[in-house]
Design a protein around this motif. Structure first.
Motif, short mmCIF file in Angstrom:
data_model
loop_
_atom_site.label_atom_id
_atom_site.label_comp_id
_atom_site.label_asym_id
_atom_site.label_seq_id
_atom_site.Cartn_x
_atom_site.Cartn_y
_atom_site.Cartn_z
N GLY A 172 43.41 47.27 42.07
CA GLY A 172 43.83 46.79 40.76
C GLY A 172 42.70 46.44 39.81
N ALA A 173 41.59 45.97 40.36
CA ALA A 173 40.50 45.51 39.49
C ALA A 173 39.50 46.61 39.16
N LEU A 174 39.73 47.81 39.68
CA LEU A 174 38.74 48.88 39.50
C LEU A 174 39.08 49.73 38.27
N ASP A 175 38.08 50.37 37.71
CA ASP A 175 38.34 51.28 36.59
C ASP A 175 39.08 52.52 37.10
N ALA A 176 39.70 53.25 36.18
CA ALA A 176 40.61 54.34 36.56
C ALA A 176 39.93 55.42 37.42
N PHE A 177 38.69 55.76 37.10
CA PHE A 177 38.01 56.83 37.85
C PHE A 177 37.71 56.38 39.28
N THR A 178 37.20 55.16 39.39
CA THR A 178 36.88 54.63 40.71
C THR A 178 38.15 54.49 41.55
N ARG A 179 39.22 54.08 40.88
CA ARG A 179 40.50 53.91 41.57
C ARG A 179 40.95 55.24 42.17
N GLU A 180 40.83 56.30 41.38
CA GLU A 180 41.27 57.61 41.87
C GLU A 180 40.42 58.08 43.05
N GLU A 181 39.13 57.75 43.04
CA GLU A 181 38.28 58.06 44.20
C GLU A 181 38.79 57.33 45.45
N LEU A 182 39.19 56.09 45.25
CA LEU A 182 39.66 55.28 46.37
C LEU A 182 40.97 55.81 46.96
N TRP A 183 41.80 56.45 46.11
CA TRP A 183 43.05 57.02 46.63
C TRP A 183 42.73 58.05 47.71
N ALA A 184 41.77 58.94 47.40
CA ALA A 184 41.42 59.99 48.35
C ALA A 184 40.87 59.39 49.65
N ILE A 185 40.06 58.36 49.50
CA ILE A 185 39.47 57.71 50.68
C ILE A 185 40.56 57.03 51.50
N MET A 186 41.45 56.35 50.81
CA MET A 186 42.57 55.68 51.51
C MET A 186 43.41 56.69 52.26
N GLN A 187 43.74 57.81 51.58
CA GLN A 187 44.55 58.84 52.21
C GLN A 187 43.87 59.38 53.47
N GLN A 188 42.55 59.61 53.38
CA GLN A 188 41.83 60.19 54.51
C GLN A 188 41.82 59.22 55.69
N LEU A 189 41.61 57.94 55.41
CA LEU A 189 41.63 56.93 56.49
C LEU A 189 42.98 56.94 57.18
N TRP A 190 44.03 57.04 56.38
CA TRP A 190 45.39 57.02 56.94
C TRP A 190 45.66 58.31 57.75
N LEU A 191 45.21 59.45 57.23
CA LEU A 191 45.41 60.71 57.95
C LEU A 191 44.66 60.69 59.28
N ASP A 192 43.47 60.05 59.29
CA ASP A 192 42.67 59.97 60.52
C ASP A 192 43.30 59.04 61.54
N LYS A 193 43.80 57.90 61.06
CA LYS A 193 44.15 56.82 62.00
C LYS A 193 45.64 56.56 62.14
N ARG A 194 46.41 57.00 61.14
CA ARG A 194 47.87 56.95 61.22
C ARG A 194 48.46 55.57 61.51
N PHE A 195 47.85 54.56 60.92
CA PHE A 195 48.49 53.25 60.94
C PHE A 195 49.69 53.28 60.00
N THR A 196 50.55 52.31 60.14
CA THR A 196 51.65 52.12 59.20
C THR A 196 51.11 51.33 58.02
N ALA A 197 51.39 51.79 56.79
CA ALA A 197 50.79 51.14 55.63
C ALA A 197 51.85 50.71 54.63
N VAL A 198 51.65 49.53 54.07
CA VAL A 198 52.50 49.04 52.98
C VAL A 198 51.58 48.68 51.82
N LEU A 199 51.73 49.40 50.72
CA LEU A 199 50.87 49.23 49.55
C LEU A 199 51.67 48.70 48.37
N VAL A 200 51.26 47.55 47.85
CA VAL A 200 51.82 47.04 46.61
C VAL A 200 50.93 47.51 45.47
#
Ligand code: ADP
Ligand code: MG
Length: 266
Positions: free
Chosen positions: A175-203
């Motif tokens: 929430g506190a990041l600028d739009a470009f940085t936020r979009e980079e984090l989406w890809a990183i978040m997705q990759q972590l989840w694809l690697d580890k397959r935890f159950t995730a709840v994102l607000v």
């Protein structure tokens, strides 16, 4: 119903009232939410609708006023184990290096706490590998103030999963990041989840973020928060930023936006 069909997180008729006497606030009402093991869920809704309350109910930080919460088949009655959390303002400790920040949960959570002294090198290697996987290889020795906001939030994500939780709770972490940085984090978040397959709840307040990351998006009403829409996102993975401009993606964001506008005016 077979074992596999059992939800990992199961909220049944959950309501939460804050306060006492005539100061009572009904924050969330009759929540029925079932999350499968390994599912990525996003929760969106107007400010004050009870999203953070929902997170606290699932992790056992708050007992429900009515209904019941189950995680991994067990009824939640106290703060649960095996959960990782990241927030918008979860800060790294400024006096610790990035690596030592990432390793913090291992010093607190069993069985790691017991094993850490004996197997420190193994866990340092794990933390370094995790940092490298989010593009922070070689940054472990830096202090948080030597990192950009986006890099700090990547380290924060590493810290939230270093102890390999089965459930990851993310309350507006970008929430506190600028739009470009936020979009980079989406890809990183997705990759972590694809690697580890935890159950995730994102607000999140960001509908594009919700659709990019989630298998299922829940839209909540104004307070008292109720689920007014459960939207399945059947787009293929891994999702890319390019996809967020394609008709199938835009259509879902549009549908969610209309729903949110409706709730806010109601
Ligand atoms: N500890 C508390 N005591 C009383 N009211 C609270 C408390 N925490 C939250 N609330 C109220 O409950 C509602 C839901 O809060 P919250 O779950 O933080 O909403 P959100 O995260 O969706 O913005 C809000 O109206 C908020 O003011
Ligand atoms: Mg909140």
């Amino acid at each position: 119903m077979g074992e596999a069909a059992q939800p990992f997180v199961d909220l049944r008729g959950v309501s939460l009232v804050y306060g006492q006497g005539d100061e009572q606030i009904l924050a969330v009402e009759s929540l029925d939410i079932q999350i499968a093991k390994g599912e990525f869920v996003a929760v969106v809704g107007p400010s004050g609708c009870g999203k953070s309350t929902l997170m606290k109910l699932v992790t056992g930080l708050l007992p429900p006023s009515a209904g019941a919460v189950f995680v991994g088949g067990d009824r939640v009655s106290k703060p649960i184990r095996g959960v990782g959390m990241a927030f918008q303002n979860s800060i790294l400790m400024p006096w610790r290096t990035t690596l030592d920040n990432v390793m913090l949960p291992l010093e607190i959570v069993e069985p790691y706490k017991r094993e850490l002294r004996r197997e420190r090198a193994k866990y340092i290697a794990r933390a370094e590998q995790l940092l490298a996987s989010v593009g922070l290889g070689g940054f472990g020795a830096r202090f948080p103030w030597q990192l950009s906001g986006g890099m700090q939030q990547r380290a924060n994500l590493c810290r939230s999963i270093i102890h390999e939780p089965g459930l990851l709770m993310l309350d507006e972490p970008f929430g506190a990041l600028d739009a470009f940085t936020r979009e980079e984090l989406w890809a990183i978040m997705q990759q972590l989840w694809l690697d580890k397959r935890f159950t995730a709840v994102l607000v999140t307040h960001d509908l594009r973020e919700a659709v990019y990351l989630a298998d299922t998006v829940y839209v909540m009403s104004k307070r008292p928060g109720r689920v007014i829409l459960r939207k399945q996102v059947d787009l293929p993975r891994p999702r890319t930023l390019e996809m967020t401009f394609e008709p199938g993606f835009v259509e879902i964001v549009h549908e969610l936006r209309e729903m949110i506008v409706e709730v806010r005016l109601s």
